[in-house]
Design a protein around this motif. Sequence first.
Motif, mmCIF file in Angstrom:
data_model
loop_
_atom_site.group_PDB
_atom_site.id
_atom_site.type_symbol
_atom_site.label_atom_id
_atom_site.label_comp_id
_atom_site.label_asym_id
_atom_site.label_seq_id
_atom_site.Cartn_x
_atom_site.Cartn_y
_atom_site.Cartn_z
ATOM 1 N N ARG A 1 1.063 5.658 17.126
ATOM 2 C CA ARG A 1 0.610 6.284 15.896
ATOM 3 C C ARG A 1 -0.487 5.439 15.264
ATOM 4 O O ARG A 1 -0.468 4.207 15.337
ATOM 5 C CB ARG A 1 1.767 6.395 14.896
ATOM 6 N N THR B 1 12.345 4.132 3.997
ATOM 7 C CA THR B 1 12.566 5.282 4.868
ATOM 8 C C THR B 1 13.338 6.386 4.153
ATOM 9 O O THR B 1 13.055 7.577 4.318
ATOM 10 C CB THR B 1 13.333 4.853 6.133
ATOM 11 N N GLY C 1 4.475 5.777 6.543
ATOM 12 C CA GLY C 1 3.460 6.779 6.234
ATOM 13 C C GLY C 1 3.144 6.881 4.757
ATOM 14 O O GLY C 1 2.396 7.762 4.340
ATOM 15 N N ASP D 1 8.238 9.971 1.515
ATOM 16 C CA ASP D 1 7.603 10.867 2.478
ATOM 17 C C ASP D 1 6.160 10.403 2.690
ATOM 18 O O ASP D 1 5.635 9.568 1.934
ATOM 19 C CB ASP D 1 7.607 12.308 1.963
ATOM 20 N N ALA D 2 5.523 10.962 3.710
ATOM 21 C CA ALA D 2 4.128 10.627 3.981
ATOM 22 C C ALA D 2 3.269 10.920 2.750
ATOM 23 O O ALA D 2 3.393 11.984 2.140
ATOM 24 C CB ALA D 2 3.621 11.420 5.178
ATOM 25 N N ARG E 1 1.799 5.095 0.994
ATOM 26 C CA ARG E 1 0.580 4.358 0.624
ATOM 27 C C ARG E 1 0.937 3.151 -0.231
ATOM 28 O O ARG E 1 1.539 3.292 -1.297
ATOM 29 C CB ARG E 1 -0.380 5.258 -0.149
ATOM 30 N N GLU F 1 3.456 1.169 4.988
ATOM 31 C CA GLU F 1 2.530 1.883 5.859
ATOM 32 C C GLU F 1 3.244 2.452 7.078
ATOM 33 O O GLU F 1 2.902 3.532 7.566
ATOM 34 C CB GLU F 1 1.395 0.950 6.281
ATOM 35 N N ALA G 1 -0.860 4.813 12.218
ATOM 36 C CA ALA G 1 -0.262 3.934 11.209
ATOM 37 C C ALA G 1 0.249 2.654 11.823
ATOM 38 O O ALA G 1 0.224 1.589 11.203
ATOM 39 C CB ALA G 1 0.872 4.667 10.496
#
Length: 365
Positions: free
Chosen positions: A18, A106, A133, A110-111, A135, A130, A20
Amino acid sequence: MTSDQILTAAETALPILRAAVSGLPSYVPGRRSAGVDIAALASNESHHEPLPAAAAAVAEAAGRMNRYPDMAAVELRERIAGHLSVTAGEIAVGPGSVGVLQQIITGVCDAGDEVIFAWRSFEAYPILVELAGARPVRIPLDDAEGHDLDAMAAAVTGRTKVILLCTPNNPTGVPISHERLEVFLRSVRSDVLVVIDEAYVEYAVAGSGPDSLALYREYPNVCILRTFSKAYGLAGLRVGYAVAAPEIAEGLRRTAIPFSVTALAQKAAIASLDAADEMRARVAVVKEERARMAIRLEAQGWKLRPSQGNFLWIRADEDLLARLVAAFDRADILVRAYQGDGIRITVADPMSNDRVLQVLEAQTA
């Protein structure tokens, strides 16, 4: 392209990570000791050997390491709960406090969601954010090397899900006062999880930081994060825990990797809680050494902030940082350098601490 050529290309291609993950900075651990004369002061480990009760518990449990541990860590959670006067339903455990923090990120983010934290602070924060997902939102430390809570409050947006507060802060050692933190909590939305990361709380002078349990009881969106790695000396076994509202703690337990806290770690942590008086006696020695070193360094001309961790922090630009790291390397002392910011030195035994003082004194001559 022939079928043989297509097959060859398929055989040589590798799975793609990924974006990320590919873009993540690597976590930089403290350098390890490679000889008996090396003073390993880079990882904020306890320089004491394991508590005798913990070592005995590990030896006894080792005979059953062919069996899986209790995945729910019921006994450990009940013992932690009794220690803190909360319920076992409010406790989640994991492989070190950083493992529990990963469960938090986790479980909550959410992203595209945002996680606010001071910078510089614990190096794993942006990595875990990160990886999920989300910021990372870094807020510079204030002039006193502590959290700028006003700026952190102003940075909250509709996408903010978590705020991380490290007190005492790693690597600067500066705590957040109870009064300042309470004002901050009043200004934060109740649906934002505020994590008070207290990995070094046992080393703090009473009253220098917040009464986190009192704040947790008043503000249900507070989560307390602690570890057995530092003062209890179980860094090699990896066990930490969170105190959170029951529904949040249950979510953290669901996001945990199954059997991530080994049976040996669980037994050692329980034994360590029973040996709390011995742990506090060892911590008192570290506090005495920390104060002695600070007095000597200030007399040498170094400007320090009062540290409440088991380490000292020296702010240094790149030139000074390079000079200090080279001097410590020549003296066979491993310290933790943060490029562009400064150097962190773990407080250890008096002999190792004296070696540190000698190196730093030579740099002021």
